[in-house]
Design an enzyme around this catalytic site. Sequence first.
Site, PDB file in Angstrom:
ATOM      1  N   GLY A  76     -13.264 -10.959  -0.485  1.00 61.31           N
ATOM      2  CA  GLY A  76     -12.523  -9.887   0.177  1.00 61.31           C
ATOM      3  C   GLY A  76     -12.229 -10.226   1.611  1.00 61.31           C
ATOM      4  N   GLY A  97     -10.467  -5.993   8.446  1.00 63.98           N
ATOM      5  CA  GLY A  97      -9.708  -6.018   9.670  1.00 63.98           C
ATOM      6  C   GLY A  97     -10.092  -7.153  10.594  1.00 63.98           C
ATOM      7  N   GLY A 115     -12.409  -9.864   9.603  1.00 65.51           N
ATOM      8  CA  GLY A 115     -13.022 -11.030   9.016  1.00 65.51           C
ATOM      9  C   GLY A 115     -12.882 -11.107   7.517  1.00 65.51           C
ATOM     10  N   VAL A 155     -14.897 -11.944   3.720  1.00 64.22           N
ATOM     11  CA  VAL A 155     -16.198 -11.783   3.070  1.00 64.22           C
ATOM     12  C   VAL A 155     -16.352 -12.814   1.955  1.00 64.22           C
ATOM     13  CG1 VAL A 155     -17.746 -10.172   1.910  1.00 64.22           C
ATOM     14  CG2 VAL A 155     -16.073  -9.319   3.558  1.00 64.22           C
ATOM     15  N   ASP A 198     -12.273   4.920   9.201  1.00 65.78           N
ATOM     16  CA  ASP A 198     -11.394   4.145   8.315  1.00 65.78           C
ATOM     17  C   ASP A 198     -11.786   4.336   6.849  1.00 65.78           C
ATOM     18  OD1 ASP A 198      -9.200   2.551   7.843  1.00 65.78           O
ATOM     19  OD2 ASP A 198     -10.250   0.660   8.155  1.00 65.78           O
TER      20      ASP A 198
END
Length: 817
Positions: free
Chosen positions: A511, A514, A516, A518, A627
């Site tokens: 994934g 915003g 970085g 994963v 968010d």
Amino acid sequence: MGTRRWTSSSFPIFLLCLPVLSWDAHISTTAADHNLYPGQSLTGKQTIVSEGGNFELGFFSPGNSRNHYVGIWYKKIAKQTVVWVANRENPLSNTSSSELKISKDGNLVLLDHSKTKTPVWSSNSTSSKSNGTVNAALLDSGNLVLRDILDPSVIVWQSFDHPTDTWLPGGWVGINKITGEYQMLTSWKNSEDPSRGRFSESLDPSGSNQHVIMWNRSRVYWQSGVWNGQIFTQVPGMQERVLFNLSFVDTEEKKYSTYTIGSKTMVTRNVMDSSGQVKQWVWVDSAQDWLLIWAQPLAVCDVFSQCGVNGVCNYKTMSCECLHGFQPASAWEWQLYDWSGGCRRKTSLRCSSNESAHDTNEGFLVLPSMKFPENPQQLKAQSIGECELACRNNCSCTAFAYGDGCSIWRGDLWNLQQLPDGEDNQGTLYLRLPASELTIASTSNRRTRMISIFAAVAGAVVLLCIALRVLWRCCRRRSLTGLLEAVEGSLVQFMYAELQRVTKNFSEKIGSGGFGTVFKGTFPDSTAVAVKKLEGFRQGDKQFRNELSTLGTIQHVNLVRLRGFCSEGSKRLLVYDYMPNGSLDHHLFRGNAAALNWRRRFAIVVGVARALAYLHEKCRDCIIHCDIKPENILLDGDFQPKVADMGMAKLVGRDYSRVLTTMRGTFGYLAPEWISGLPITPKADVYSFGMMVFEVISGKRNADHSAAGEAVAYFPIWAAKKLREGETSCLLDERLVGDADMNELRRACKVACWCIQDSEVHRPSMGQVVQMLEGVLEVDVAPIPVSLKCLVDDQSDSRPSITHLLANSSPQWRTQA
């Protein structure tokens, strides 16, 4: 070749109806005001206004400039904002002797009778139309057109084909394949000079289907990523598909990007700014100012040669400075934030061919943590002393550096950057200066060192006091068990090499967020983790500190657990529990949605509500997530929800009057107060939660709906309407074929409608939301929010009274008997 057209439907729906964003101010115009016919001219203070009163064309002077230009600006906005300039390279000294008219050859021309009969500016249309058959018209889109009088659909020339620095909705940025002419945005030189500046945005000159930003039309320093049929792949936030209707068109004659807004009430513009950033602005009427909602590159210092020759862009202050011993080449331009002229020496170097190479009147100033200038010359040198000598022996040598070999620079220095400590690709630069400037620098450095020493001593004393206090508290416990529990609750600090091994050198990407990317990792004991590698040291560092200080101290069954972190130089990583079922959006929008039956969906909604209630009401300090969206809801092996990505979270005290101005969430989930400038409280999360609940119910993005026999422009509008009509089964994801607890469905829909009320006063707290979902509180049907109601009534062109709509909209939830 046939036309290929791709469209990305994406806009923040509440923006379409906010009362603060409106074209509806009363303007008295006549139908002829927007036209300029043969024989007519524009001079002095005369203007023409578009038919709907949105834009005005006339003469203007920017700022305090004494020069005059012909341009187009917003008519209904008090703060004059120019969107197009005709004679940007040829200003007028006065307007009384100047006129804009249609020439005999059918072109729109600007004449200055006090100087020459030659046009100062011309549309230069190659059409065969003569003077008597065309007229000029200013359209409500902001487009100035020359068109056939008898057949207005025949456009001879238009300003949208020749943009200056602004890209308006309905306009385009592209290339005419036949003529080779680019429709590009070029920045103003500064706020008082609309002539062509250093920066431009256009389609990639190399031919790829992407946008680029260039310095001096030669050096590319930002790329949008190629168009993949839906989005430009490297533009942050585009994957959310909730901002604008963006299209990319490729035909035999043209290739271009264009965008539209889904409402006449939203005022927005895209600008190639003189700072070198592309910026998207939205007008906020209540504040009487423009609100910046998007900018690329994100950091001003990422703009190539931002500060001109011998100027330094400081990443700590995000501003330009002159090197020591230099001063602005033009103080007036620097006051206007125009750094293009750069800096010049205060005192010239005395070195010449007749001077000694070891002239004691010169020396080198040490500049640590620098990103080296452009165009170094590599020399062979065995030591820093040899490298310095090579520079001294060359009178044109301005600076040198010694690291991986010897580098020297001749003449002016370009693209200098002062980087934070620990950043990669930095080094020590040695700047050649006259001895007089070195003396000043030495005195300043001694003063700085004394201050630093004092600060270090004071800091050490404070740290010692804190350590003694902690030791005293631990000793008071007199319990090894208590101490072990405290240690057990702390985060683990990992070495970067360790995380490289467990992620197999970051090879399995699962994934991105915003700040970085994963990656999945596995420890020797087979424990799976998710390792978030923060990218972009400025924002990454800020997010790192934020997440570390908040997530490390909170524990809840519905929050993703932070296990540890890594901090080595500029490398910053976070280690989380691994969630095998990924994010909610994958199962709702891209994966096998059938796997999420209603029981699981409702459990997810309740779990997320509990997590937010914990963050808002149970933590020592209130935590606003900022968010909430399906992408940030992860699912464990049992499909239990875990709220993730606290990168936008902020710790605020119980005084919610503070306005959080440094954050932005994701459009489409943002509460109206983000745009209107009102204080941000936990109720902003409540709004986002409500929008997400609608998507969980329907299994689709709120803007991606259609219903048999009915037009569904935006799902929350349709859902609120159906709920008031007593119909809820039609709101359920059709893939569930009606298999749901209808009482839970109605309850969830009612809760979602209350959560998305325009005013935060009319939204429940997350604690109340949990009680509603659990059936502890009975919920009545909520009124349709004003921002949605205006869209429902848009076809009748009537606008609801805010007072009327809120008159009976006080919260209606009560304890279930």
